[in-house]
Scaffold this motif. Structure first.
Motif, short mmCIF file in Angstrom:
data_model
loop_
_atom_site.label_atom_id
_atom_site.label_comp_id
_atom_site.label_asym_id
_atom_site.label_seq_id
_atom_site.Cartn_x
_atom_site.Cartn_y
_atom_site.Cartn_z
N ASN A 215 4.66 33.51 126.22
CA ASN A 215 5.49 33.42 127.50
C ASN A 215 5.57 32.11 128.02
O ASN A 215 5.14 31.88 129.29
CB ASN A 215 4.65 34.23 128.42
N LEU A 216 5.51 31.02 127.16
CA LEU A 216 5.88 29.75 127.75
C LEU A 216 7.15 29.11 127.58
O LEU A 216 7.76 28.91 126.71
CB LEU A 216 4.67 28.80 126.82
N LYS A 217 7.52 29.06 128.99
CA LYS A 217 9.11 28.98 129.11
C LYS A 217 9.55 27.42 128.71
O LYS A 217 10.71 27.11 128.11
CB LYS A 217 9.49 28.73 130.43
N LYS A 218 8.67 26.44 128.65
CA LYS A 218 9.00 25.04 128.14
C LYS A 218 8.64 24.97 126.65
O LYS A 218 9.32 23.81 125.95
CB LYS A 218 8.57 23.93 129.24
N GLY A 219 7.78 25.52 126.26
CA GLY A 219 7.68 25.53 124.68
C GLY A 219 6.39 24.73 124.22
O GLY A 219 5.56 24.86 124.93
N ILE A 220 6.35 24.70 122.88
CA ILE A 220 5.12 24.30 122.28
C ILE A 220 5.41 22.86 121.66
O ILE A 220 6.53 22.84 120.93
CB ILE A 220 4.74 25.17 121.33
N GLU A 221 4.63 21.85 121.65
CA GLU A 221 4.75 20.93 121.32
C GLU A 221 3.30 20.42 120.29
O GLU A 221 2.28 20.76 120.56
CB GLU A 221 4.45 19.41 122.31
N VAL A 222 3.76 20.14 119.25
CA VAL A 222 2.54 19.80 117.91
C VAL A 222 2.33 18.28 118.02
O VAL A 222 3.30 17.39 117.71
CB VAL A 222 3.28 20.32 116.51
N PHE A 223 1.14 17.92 118.21
CA PHE A 223 0.71 16.57 118.26
C PHE A 223 0.06 16.30 116.82
O PHE A 223 -1.22 16.82 116.58
CB PHE A 223 -0.24 16.29 119.37
N SER A 224 0.64 15.47 116.20
CA SER A 224 0.12 15.07 114.64
C SER A 224 0.26 13.66 114.50
O SER A 224 0.49 12.95 113.40
CB SER A 224 0.97 16.15 113.47
#
Length: 320
Positions: A215-224
């Motif tokens: 339920n995260l409106k702005k989304g997910i960022e993957v830090f690699s």
């Protein structure tokens, strides 16, 4: 000289294009605001923002005056330091390319890449460390089913619970999550996440699908982002080269409309008169005829990530 063909417009266009294709790490997590080089920025004062009192105090009859309200904010000092890097393009470098524009493009790429790595490390040091946010959540210990890499791990339940805890204490529901690559990989094969694929049109557990589940409106960022600590002239090994951060995730509320007066877990503060490409990095050229007829490609960065509302975020560790 050969570098007389290199115009400021060419350099600026290349730098802007690179910045657009390679945004600084963490900028999707912390929104950007332009500020002076030093000063104060407002911080969230929830005891003022959320104060209600007795509803009877808001009753208005006839020509009586309405109840006066205000939103008091705290203030946090900041100072944006200038960080710089350069690459000298020499006539010897030019011999390895077909035209004088190519070594300059390569130099701009190198300088901006280095400054991007600096930005990534600043983000790790600022936002992905224990003790920074209002809550440190050890998934292996505090998670409802233990680590997310285990058969009993329940990331959806853990995140939804944390979302409500943050909302209950601050009035803001988290809308963003940043996680390291190994955490994302663990979620890809997590039983609870995989079960969602069976009832959706997605064929694989994508970040978009996970964001919907959390339920995260702005989304997910993957830090690699990767770095090496190997000394110059030595060969990097697996012991000194790898990801800047691992086994960690940040859940937070990040302002959708950046403003110095709007609460957000953190902001990227950018010097309004400094940055050019993407608002953070300025690339310039400096001819140095005496030094083997070289052209110096120099980058100056004017930004700093800053946590401004620790209660709007939770740092998750020991995830896998």
């Amino acid at each position: 000289m050969w570098y007389d063909q290199i115009t400021p417009k060419f350099v600026k266009d290349v730098a802007i294009k690179y910045a657009q294709e390679n945004p600084l790490a963490g900028t999707a997590v912390f929104p950007q605001i332009f500020v002076d080089k030093a000063g104060y920025i407002g911080t969230y004062n929830k005891e003022s923002f959320l104060k209600v009192g007795d509803p009877k105090d808001y009753i208005r009859v006839g020509a009586s005056e309405s109840k006066g309200v205000d939103y008091a904010t705290g203030k946090e000092p900041y100072f944006i330091e200038k960080r710089s890097a350069h690459k000298n393009v020499t006539e010897d470098d030019l011999q390895n390319y077909d035209n004088p524009f190519d070594p300059v493009r390569a130099a701009i790429s190198l300088v901006t890449t280095r400054l991007n790595l600096v930005a990534a490390k600043l983000f790790v040091q600022t936002a992905l460390q224990p003790g920074v946010w209002g809550t440190d959540f050890d998934v292996g210990v505090d998670g409802a089913g233990g680590k997310w890499s285990s058969a009993t791990g329940v990331p959806i339940k853990d995140i939804l619970t944390l979302n409500r805890e943050i909302q209950a204490f601050t009035g803001f529901y988290p809308n963003m999550m940043a996680m390291t690559g190994d955490v994302y990989d663990a979620l890809m094969v997590n039983d609870e996440i995989k079960s969602l694929v069976k009832v959706t049109q997605d064929k694989i557990p994508t970040p978009s699908l996970m964001a919907k589940a959390f339920n995260l409106k702005k989304g997910i960022e993957v830090f690699s982002t990767v770095e090496t600590t190997a000394k110059e002239g030595t060969t990097p090994t697996k012991s000194n080269t790898g990801f800047m951060a691992s086994n960690v995730a940040l859940l937070l509320y990040s302002a959708s409309t950046p403003s110095v007066d709007i609460p957000s877990g953190g902001y990227y503060l950018s010097y309004r008169k400094g940055g050019k490409a993407n608002g953070r990095v300025k690339i310039t050229t400096i001819p140095i005829p005496k030094d083997n007829h070289c052209l110096r490609i120099e980058g100056d960065s004017y930004f700093t990530p800053k946590v401004l509302a620790p209660d709007l975020g939770v740092l998750l560790t020991n995830i896998i």
